[in-house]
Motif scaffolding. Structure first.
Motif, mmCIF file in Angstrom:
data_model
loop_
_atom_site.group_PDB
_atom_site.id
_atom_site.type_symbol
_atom_site.label_atom_id
_atom_site.label_comp_id
_atom_site.label_asym_id
_atom_site.label_seq_id
_atom_site.Cartn_x
_atom_site.Cartn_y
_atom_site.Cartn_z
ATOM 1 N N SER A 91 -44.067 -18.841 97.984
ATOM 2 C CA SER A 91 -45.234 -18.212 97.375
ATOM 3 C C SER A 91 -44.774 -17.276 96.263
ATOM 4 C CB SER A 91 -46.024 -17.417 98.418
ATOM 5 O OG SER A 91 -45.239 -16.312 98.879
ATOM 6 N N TYR A 92 -45.701 -16.894 95.383
ATOM 7 C CA TYR A 92 -45.368 -15.968 94.304
ATOM 8 C C TYR A 92 -44.760 -14.673 94.849
ATOM 9 C CZ TYR A 92 -48.076 -18.742 90.910
ATOM 10 O OH TYR A 92 -48.537 -19.741 90.077
ATOM 11 N N GLY A 93 -45.288 -14.238 95.988
ATOM 12 C CA GLY A 93 -44.866 -12.949 96.545
ATOM 13 C C GLY A 93 -43.421 -12.914 97.009
ATOM 14 N N TYR A 94 -42.822 -14.093 97.236
ATOM 15 C CA TYR A 94 -41.436 -14.139 97.708
ATOM 16 C C TYR A 94 -40.494 -13.438 96.737
ATOM 17 C CZ TYR A 94 -36.847 -16.019 98.962
ATOM 18 O OH TYR A 94 -35.515 -16.138 99.295
ATOM 19 N N PHE A 95 -40.770 -13.570 95.446
ATOM 20 C CA PHE A 95 -39.886 -12.989 94.434
ATOM 21 C C PHE A 95 -40.263 -11.547 94.081
ATOM 22 C CE2 PHE A 95 -39.516 -17.577 93.860
ATOM 23 C CZ PHE A 95 -38.139 -17.728 93.862
ATOM 24 N N LEU A 96 -41.236 -10.992 94.790
ATOM 25 C CA LEU A 96 -41.619 -9.595 94.590
ATOM 26 C C LEU A 96 -41.590 -8.861 95.932
ATOM 27 C CD1 LEU A 96 -44.543 -10.029 92.056
ATOM 28 C CD2 LEU A 96 -42.308 -9.052 91.580
ATOM 29 N N PRO A 97 -40.414 -8.718 96.507
ATOM 30 C CA PRO A 97 -40.292 -8.060 97.817
ATOM 31 C C PRO A 97 -40.542 -6.564 97.702
ATOM 32 C CG PRO A 97 -38.129 -8.394 96.874
ATOM 33 C CD PRO A 97 -39.101 -9.070 95.937
ATOM 34 N N LYS A 98 -40.723 -5.918 98.835
ATOM 35 C CA LYS A 98 -40.894 -4.465 98.848
ATOM 36 C C LYS A 98 -39.584 -3.778 98.486
ATOM 37 C CE LYS A 98 -44.571 -4.020 102.327
ATOM 38 N NZ LYS A 98 -44.905 -3.414 103.645
ATOM 39 N N LEU A 99 -39.698 -2.704 97.736
ATOM 40 C CA LEU A 99 -38.507 -1.929 97.388
ATOM 41 C C LEU A 99 -37.946 -1.250 98.629
ATOM 42 C CD1 LEU A 99 -36.516 -0.600 95.424
ATOM 43 C CD2 LEU A 99 -38.271 1.112 94.936
ATOM 44 N N LEU A 100 -38.821 -0.625 99.405
ATOM 45 C CA LEU A 100 -38.442 0.039 100.648
ATOM 46 C C LEU A 100 -39.101 -0.681 101.819
ATOM 47 C CD1 LEU A 100 -38.892 3.765 99.542
ATOM 48 C CD2 LEU A 100 -36.761 2.474 99.658
ATOM 49 N N LYS A 101 -38.462 -0.638 102.958
ATOM 50 C CA LYS A 101 -38.997 -1.340 104.131
ATOM 51 C C LYS A 101 -40.363 -0.793 104.535
ATOM 52 C CE LYS A 101 -37.108 -0.590 108.163
ATOM 53 N NZ LYS A 101 -36.151 -0.583 109.281
ATOM 54 N N ASP A 102 -40.498 0.536 104.511
ATOM 55 C CA ASP A 102 -41.773 1.164 104.850
ATOM 56 C C ASP A 102 -41.793 2.595 104.320
ATOM 57 O OD1 ASP A 102 -40.218 2.697 106.705
ATOM 58 O OD2 ASP A 102 -40.460 1.106 108.186
ATOM 59 N N ASP A 103 -42.901 3.296 104.572
ATOM 60 C CA ASP A 103 -43.057 4.666 104.083
ATOM 61 C C ASP A 103 -42.036 5.613 104.703
ATOM 62 O OD1 ASP A 103 -45.166 3.854 102.532
ATOM 63 O OD2 ASP A 103 -46.709 4.467 103.969
#
Length: 315
Positions: free
Chosen positions: A196-208
């Motif tokens: 999916s498109y989102g695969y190449f836009l992962p989160k920078l940090l795992k969580d808050d």
């Protein structure tokens, strides 16, 4: 994308910058930390956009050569459009989420500095990797992405001009480049043709919690600097504090801060993390020096009941 170790390095850089600038504004340093962490993602996006521009450059060169009937022995391949239609390059070039993110952040660096794209593209088409790939009329998605991985490892990432460009743009990127490059290689290796498109836009940090950890580590280390400095002096009676490497001093204070202020992080994790950072960022003997002091302090803290660790903790 960023692990706790990377976050610790970012905090270390902030404290070092504060010492060098002699600016004791905690608010400024917290802002610097936030920007520094976010800039890591900007670097990641710039790398992806470079692949997009390389594919565009290849398409344009193919169009021009076909129109002008250029005679070039390097163009005599069974499938002249093979590189242009490389599965991974198309995934990146046609990724609308990536396009939107680049547009939102106004990351048109390669469009404004197209000489770097031309430089990299020229190095690619002159390489044996490209020649071998283009010599076969067809390829699978696996072969397509393997080519891009090898080009990134051997031609694109090691390019001195690209490195100098990143270094001139943002100084903190010097330390971010290995982190981001390693992540990109892992991402590409795991990629599938139907991602999916989102695969190449992962989160920078795992969580808050990661950002909370970063801010707390920075603020607590700075606010209790004098207290932690006395802790270090008490374990180095034969050392003048001016003789302790500045980075070692910062890492020791951060480690002490974690030992005393972060109950969910086991002391072994804290010590191991700072020893590894010291090996990479300080003197050859720093990890031994730091390990000795932290070992003494940990035993003392346990004896005095100061170490109140809960649970397994997080890296």
């Amino acid at each position: 994308m960023l692990t706790r170790r990377h976050i610790r390095v970012k905090v270390m850089q902030c404290i070092y910058a504060l010492i060098q600038s002699k600016d004791d504004s905690l608010q400024k340093q917290e802002k610097f930390l936030k920007v520094s962490i976010e800039n890591t993602y900007t670097l990641y996006l710039l790398w992806l956009s470079l692949f997009v521009e390389i594919q565009k450059r290849a398409s344009e060169q193919y169009r021009l050569s076909a129109k002008k009937y250029l005679n070039d022995t390097k163009q005599n391949y069974p499938n002249e459009e093979k590189f242009i239609k490389n599965g991974l390059l198309l995934q990146l070039g046609q990724n609308q989420l990536l396009k939107d993110e680049l547009s939102k952040r106004k990351l048109d660096n390669w469009y404004l500095n197209e000489e770097y794209v031309k430089l990299i593209y020229k190095a690619i088409v002159e390489s044996d990797l490209y020649d071998e790939y283009m010599s076969k009329p067809e390829s699978s998605y696996k072969e397509d992405k393997e080519l891009i991985i090898e080009l990134f490892k051997n031609i694109i990432a090691p390019n001195d001009k690209i490195y100098e460009y990143f270094e001139d743009d943002k100084l903190t990127w010097i330390d971010d480049i290995p982190i981001v490059n390693t992540f990109i290689l892992k991402l590409f290796k795991k990629a599938k043709g139907n991602e999916s498109y989102g695969y190449f836009l992962p989160k920078l940090l795992k969580d808050d919690e990661d950002m909370t950890f970063a801010n707390k580590l920075l603020s607590k280390t700075l606010l209790k600097n004098d207290v932690f400095e006395k802790e270090i002096e008490g374990k180095t009676p034969n050392w003048d504090k001016d003789r302790i490497a500045e980075v070692d001093s910062i890492l020791l204070k951060m480690a002490i801060c974690e030992l005393l202020e972060f109950p969910s992080i086991p002391e072994k994790v804290t010590i191991n993390e700072y020893l590894e950072i010291a090996k990479e960022y300080s003197t050859p003997k720093s990890s031994i020096f730091i390990n000795g002091i932290l070992d003494k302090l940990t035993k003392e803290y346990k004896k005095d009941g100061k170490l109140n660790k809960l649970g397994r903790g997080l890296l």
